[in-house]
Motif scaffolding. Structure first.
Motif, PDB file in Angstrom:
ATOM      1  N   TYR A  15       0.854  -1.186   0.000  1.00 46.86           N
ATOM      2  CA  TYR A  15       0.000   0.000   0.000  1.00 46.86           C
ATOM      3  C   TYR A  15       0.897   1.245   0.000  1.00 46.86           C
ATOM      4  CZ  TYR A  15      -3.801   3.211   0.997  1.00 46.86           C
ATOM      5  OH  TYR A  15      -4.706   4.235   0.909  1.00 46.86           O
ATOM      6  N   HIS A  17       1.598   4.785   0.651  1.00 49.15           N
ATOM      7  CA  HIS A  17       1.017   5.832   1.500  1.00 49.15           C
ATOM      8  C   HIS A  17       1.234   7.208   0.882  1.00 49.15           C
ATOM      9  CE1 HIS A  17      -0.320   7.824   5.177  1.00 49.15           C
ATOM     10  NE2 HIS A  17       0.750   8.608   5.086  1.00 49.15           N
ATOM     11  N   LYS A  34      -3.459   1.141  -3.255  1.00 48.97           N
ATOM     12  CA  LYS A  34      -2.974  -0.240  -3.183  1.00 48.97           C
ATOM     13  C   LYS A  34      -2.287  -0.567  -4.498  1.00 48.97           C
ATOM     14  CE  LYS A  34      -2.969  -4.351  -1.033  1.00 48.97           C
ATOM     15  NZ  LYS A  34      -4.269  -5.009  -0.770  1.00 48.97           N
ATOM     16  N   ASP A  55       2.458   1.772   3.780  1.00 46.44           N
ATOM     17  CA  ASP A  55       1.734   1.525   5.030  1.00 46.44           C
ATOM     18  C   ASP A  55       1.572   0.016   5.171  1.00 46.44           C
ATOM     19  OD1 ASP A  55      -1.271   2.950   6.554  1.00 46.44           O
ATOM     20  OD2 ASP A  55       0.060   1.337   7.200  1.00 46.44           O
ATOM     21  N   LYS A  58      -1.875  -1.704   5.824  1.00 47.64           N
ATOM     22  CA  LYS A  58      -2.876  -1.792   4.769  1.00 47.64           C
ATOM     23  C   LYS A  58      -2.437  -2.666   3.597  1.00 47.64           C
ATOM     24  CE  LYS A  58      -4.823   2.800   5.702  1.00 47.64           C
ATOM     25  NZ  LYS A  58      -5.128   4.141   5.121  1.00 47.64           N
TER      26      LYS A  58
END
Length: 407
Positions: A15, A17, A34, A55, A58
């Protein structure tokens, strides 16, 4: 948790960020998303951006550096690793490799293919005689094929497709091995899983050694009894491989299930999509693609483009995500495809550009306007005004064979 990583450590499933710097350095209007597109992954890696903030809460994380190949992933003692989903948390990041020139790598690939013949034929001969199969040499061959595919997947795969009916048995195994490795790379599998995928591809059809040669090579339609004999090769192969000490779960799985279909109409157990492992789904795609592009005693092989269209239109046969990844791995216009150019010229695709799937290198050889052969010329579509407008059937212009793939 937020973590700053080098761009080359990016993997599918992470993911993003934030992307540092001005938007002019990259084509993404979003800075948080994503990473589930191969094209997006390649674009970020090719950008001037050197670090990305991800991240891990996630999406996927980057595994800590591990020392030694054996420490990367569980081996044969942990069979679930082979059949799990390809995006596995905790797998070691791949080193970004520099793509070798296709002409150079084809020389390496040709030597690998030549040396593979005795390895595969000896192994299959042992299986046909009911002896225990020794896969030590096979493991070394898989390592060589893995290295070649990592340098330039197109080189070995395109050469392996150019098989004759006489060498189909061993070349099919080599070709499926190479495609399984390339597809595993495309799916973001770990190094250990990729090796297991390659071994599974090399051994997937070992069960055909239990089928009489006159049936395997029959140049006519099989009877129901003969077809049942051929279908038995999946269970037979699984039985042969089970006798090999230390054989990986992936090889066992793919040998038994590579003819299952996601709609449940396959064999031997009529499994449906969620019952079929990712490795077996990969095996199904690679096996069929190589089979239908190869010349057989009973049928001339289709060109790559026609084969892809046929497979994409075979509803219920292949897993859609696996099929999509396979197309990306071998190219939208696979090497060996005949294409029609905007200029009216016909060309054969001779080299891929993994970062730009729509602009391969093409050897033009015929003018559909004048209906005359042209002096062959290799055109790099990334630096040309011409472009591909459609796949083409060269036989419609009375052309029996395509030019060689030599650059």
């Amino acid at each position: 948790m937020l973590k700053s990583i080098a761009t080359e450590q990016l993997r599918l499933g992470m993911y993003v960020h934030s992307i540092p710097g001005a938007w002019i350095n990259h084509p993404f209007w979003r800075k948080s998303f994503k990473l589930d597109s191969f094209e997006d992954l390649q674009t970020l890696r090719a950008s001037p951006i050197r670090e990305i903030l991800i991240d891990t809460a996630k999406g996927r994380d980057v595994a800590p550096e591990l020392v030694g190949e054996d420490a990367e992933e569980p081996g044969d003692g942990a069979p679930e690793a082979a059949s799990a989903a390809p995006a596995v948390h905790g797998s070691a990041p791949r080193a970004k490799s520099v793509r070798t020139d296709t002409a150079v790598e084809r020389e390496h690939a040709a030597r690998i293919i030549s040396s593979s013949k005795s390895t595969v034929l000896n192994m299959f001969s042992e299986a046909r005689m009911g002896k225990a199969v020794d896969v030590k040499d096979a493991a070394e061959l898989v390592t060589e094929i893995t290295s070649s595919v990592s340098r330039n997947a197109d080189a070995l795969i395109s050469l392996a497709r150019l098989k004759t009916t006489d060498d189909y048995t061993y070349m099919h195994s080599v070709a499926v091995c190479a495609m399984m490795i390339s597809l595993a790379n495309q799916l973001g599998m770990s190094h250990e899983q990729t090796k297991q995928a390659g071994m599974a591809g090399l051994l997937h059809d070992v069960g055909k050694m239990s089928v009489p040669l006159d049936i395997l090579n029959k140049p006519a339609k099989l009877t129901e009894e003969e077809f049942a004999s051929v279908r038995s090769h999946t269970v037979a192969g699984h039985g042969i491989l089970k006798q090999i000490e230390g054989i990986g779960q992936a090889a066992l799985d793919v040998s038994l299930h590579h003819h299952e279909k996601v709609d449940g109409s396959g064999y031997p157990f009529n499994l449906k999509s969620d019952q079929i492992s990712i490795m077996a789904k990969m095996g199904a795609v690679c096996d069929v693609y190589d089979a239908i592009t190869s010349n057989r005693p009973y049928k001339a092989g289709w060109d790559p483009a026609r084969s892809i269209r046929h497979m994409a239109g075979s509803a219920g046969h292949f897993d859609p995500k696996t099929m999509e990844a396979f197309v990306k791995a071998i190219g939208i216009y696979p090497t060996g495809s005949c294409v029609l150019m905007q200029s009216g010229r016909l060309g054969v695709v001779v080299d891929q550009r993994p970062d730009h799937l729509l602009t391969p290198r093409v050897k033009v050889f015929y003018s559909t306007t004048s209906k005359m052969p042209l002096k062959t010329e290799v055109v790099d579509l990334a630096h040309a005004s011409d472009k591909i407008v459609a796949y083409a059937d060269h036989t419609k212009w009375g052309i029996r064979s395509l030019p060689s793939l030599d650059l």
